[in-house]
Design a protein around this motif. Structure first.
Motif, PDB file in Angstrom:
ATOM      1  N   VAL A  84       3.185 -11.865  -2.863  1.00 17.56           N
ATOM      2  CA  VAL A  84       1.793 -11.621  -2.421  1.00 17.56           C
ATOM      3  C   VAL A  84       0.822 -12.235  -3.469  1.00 17.56           C
ATOM      4  O   VAL A  84       1.076 -11.968  -4.608  1.00 17.56           O
ATOM      5  N   ARG A  91       1.948 -10.271  -6.909  1.00 16.98           N
ATOM      6  CA  ARG A  91       3.121  -9.414  -7.096  1.00 16.98           C
ATOM      7  C   ARG A  91       4.262 -10.095  -6.343  1.00 16.98           C
ATOM      8  O   ARG A  91       4.152 -10.736  -5.085  1.00 16.98           O
ATOM      9  N   LEU A  93       8.048  -8.822  -4.584  1.00 14.06           N
ATOM     10  CA  LEU A  93       8.805  -7.778  -4.178  1.00 14.06           C
ATOM     11  C   LEU A  93      10.150  -8.320  -3.748  1.00 14.06           C
ATOM     12  O   LEU A  93      10.382  -9.207  -3.384  1.00 14.06           O
ATOM     13  N   LEU A 343      -5.739  -4.623   2.054  1.00 18.22           N
ATOM     14  CA  LEU A 343      -4.286  -5.197   1.906  1.00 18.22           C
ATOM     15  C   LEU A 343      -4.018  -5.171   0.435  1.00 18.22           C
ATOM     16  O   LEU A 343      -2.895  -4.841   0.072  1.00 18.22           O
ATOM     17  N   GLU A 344      -5.052  -5.492  -0.390  1.00 14.47           N
ATOM     18  CA  GLU A 344      -4.659  -5.615  -1.876  1.00 14.47           C
ATOM     19  C   GLU A 344      -4.254  -4.367  -2.412  1.00 14.47           C
ATOM     20  O   GLU A 344      -3.454  -4.232  -3.378  1.00 14.47           O
ATOM     21  N   TYR A 347      -0.735  -3.333  -1.219  1.00 14.66           N
ATOM     22  CA  TYR A 347       0.403  -3.814  -1.876  1.00 14.66           C
ATOM     23  C   TYR A 347       0.729  -3.575  -3.464  1.00 14.66           C
ATOM     24  O   TYR A 347       1.426  -4.147  -4.137  1.00 14.66           O
ATOM     25  N   ARG A 348      -0.407  -2.637  -3.647  1.00 12.52           N
ATOM     26  CA  ARG A 348      -0.118  -1.913  -5.104  1.00 12.52           C
ATOM     27  C   ARG A 348       0.811  -0.744  -5.100  1.00 12.52           C
ATOM     28  O   ARG A 348       1.303  -0.222  -5.993  1.00 12.52           O
ATOM     29  N   ILE A 354       6.022   0.190   1.518  1.00 12.21           N
ATOM     30  CA  ILE A 354       5.694  -0.997   2.290  1.00 12.21           C
ATOM     31  C   ILE A 354       6.653  -1.349   3.199  1.00 12.21           C
ATOM     32  O   ILE A 354       6.537  -1.900   4.288  1.00 12.21           O
TER      33      ILE A 354
END
Length: 395
Positions: A84, A91, A93, A343-344, A347-348, A354
């Protein structure tokens, strides 16, 4: 004997007729063929092919066991992780990711069903025990399942829209990607939250989708296709051909009335998006489609099929209340060109959270974590949005 003197057409008969050969209807047909082979199941679809031109993707954490086995023949590509990218955060995943294609679904359904799967067949009427075709033919059944995708029930929803155009690109040279880019939000933010979705299907083949979380359902097909070309050019990918294309407009639900979407007096069984069986935030319907297909295969009793499917849909609606709350904040509290910040921040968070979010299994600890810390939208705007949107939501 004249045509007017001809005896009436004798209706076809089946145990179960499924109307709509997309993801939901196709998986039900395949599950019944696998686990209830003694049943006579008919699948009819108005399109030229089952599955249309669609690509459906899922995380390895979304399904397991019999569900994974059901999907296995349909998988066109799989990867060991995904990327992403946002303006202030990127990042990788490690969660596995896989994609199904309409072509694979069509081929498997034709192989498994043979003549019991029919495409190019327009349906003009449904009852709980019969299907009327445009040519006047009637198929009688112990049960009918309506899996034709979104329909009039969307009028019962509040919220926004997820709209997209996706293209399968054949490139003139290898692209170099080894993993999907599930969200690239480094692109210009237009018409709400915009991101580009990229799947590497081969060394020189990419599926690229331009996606928007928008306040309107208007889809400017030409503009989105042009932005895909611009995105490819910016990445240095030269397009040799566009092999195929898909587009869609899906509801992102922040509220509504389930009993209006599926009235209790409507006795025709439903599945898929038409049954409100999708994730309120992402629009994903694959985990729910798998669960429904397995439930029907385990107990295909026709007399209770509609009531059991409606109960599953009502439970999905109830469990989706938290996601609708998040959608309310996304659409009503964040400025359109700032929605990407939600969304930022998401995604942390931890990979497990998630995964559970996408699978629709967000627990209370996850909910606390999602709502804690510094909010990515103004807190006063978030509170106002919740108070405005929550009062009439039927859970």
């Amino acid at each position: 004997m004249s045509a007017s003197d001809s005896p009436p057409m004798r209706p076809n008969r089946a145990d179960i007729v499924i109307v709509g050969g997309g993801l939901a209807g196709g998986l039900i047909a395949l599950a019944l063929a696998r686990w209830q082979p003694q049943l006579h199941v008919e699948l009819v679809d108005g399109g030229e092919h089952f599955g249309g031109n669609h690509v459906w993707s899922f995380f390895a954490s979304d399904v397991s066991g019999d569900g994974a086995a059901l999907l296995e023949p349909l998988i066109a590509a799989r990867w060991d992780g995904y990327d992403v990218a946002f303006p202030a955060h990127s990042r990788t995943l490690a969660t596995g990711y896989a994609s199904l294609t309409g072509e694979r679904l069509d081929a498997e359904l034709r192989h498994v069903l043979g003549a019991r799967g029919r495409t190019g067949v327009a349906v003009t009427g449904l009852t709980p025990t019969s299907v009327t075709l445009a040519d006047g033919q009637q198929i009688e059944a112990a049960a009918v399942i309506d899996a034709r995708g979104a329909g009039p029930e969307v009028a019962a929803y509040r919220g926004g829209w997820q709209k997209f155009v996706g293209q399968m690109l054949h490139l003139s040279a290898p692209h170099g990607l080894t993993r999907p880019i599930v969200m690239d939000a480094t692109v210009e933010q237009i018409d709400g939250y915009r991101f580009v979705y990229v799947l590497p299907f081969g060394p020189d083949r990419l599926f690229v989708e331009d996606t928007y979380y928008s306040d309107t359902s208007d889809l400017d097909h030409g503009a989105l296709a042009a932005r895909i070309a611009d995105y490819a050019a910016a990445k240095g990918w030269q397009i040799a051909a566009v092999e195929r294309e898909e587009s869609g407009v899906l509801p992102v639900v922040s509220g509504g009335d389930f009993d209006r979407a599926w009235p209790l007096q409507d006795a025709v069984a439903r599945a898929g998006v038409r049954a409100t069986l999708f994730h309120a935030t992402t629009g994903y319907s694959l985990p729910q489609a798998v669960a429904v297909a397995l439930a029907i295969a385990r107990d295909p009793t026709p007399e209770t099929l509609a009531s059991r499917l409606r109960a599953m849909a009502a439970d999905n609606w109830r469990r989706g209340g938290f996601y609708r709350l998040l959608d309310t904040m996304l659409f009503d509290a964040a400025e359109p060109d700032q929605r990407y910040r939600v969304l930022e921040r998401f995604y942390r968070l931890s990979p497990g959270l998630i995964e559970r979010f996408y699978a629709g299994k967000t627990g209370w600890r996850d909910r606390i974590r999602l709502l804690s810390g510094r909010p990515p939208v103004p807190i006063t705007a978030a509170v106002r949005a919740i108070l405005r949107g929550g009062s009439s939501d039927n859970l």
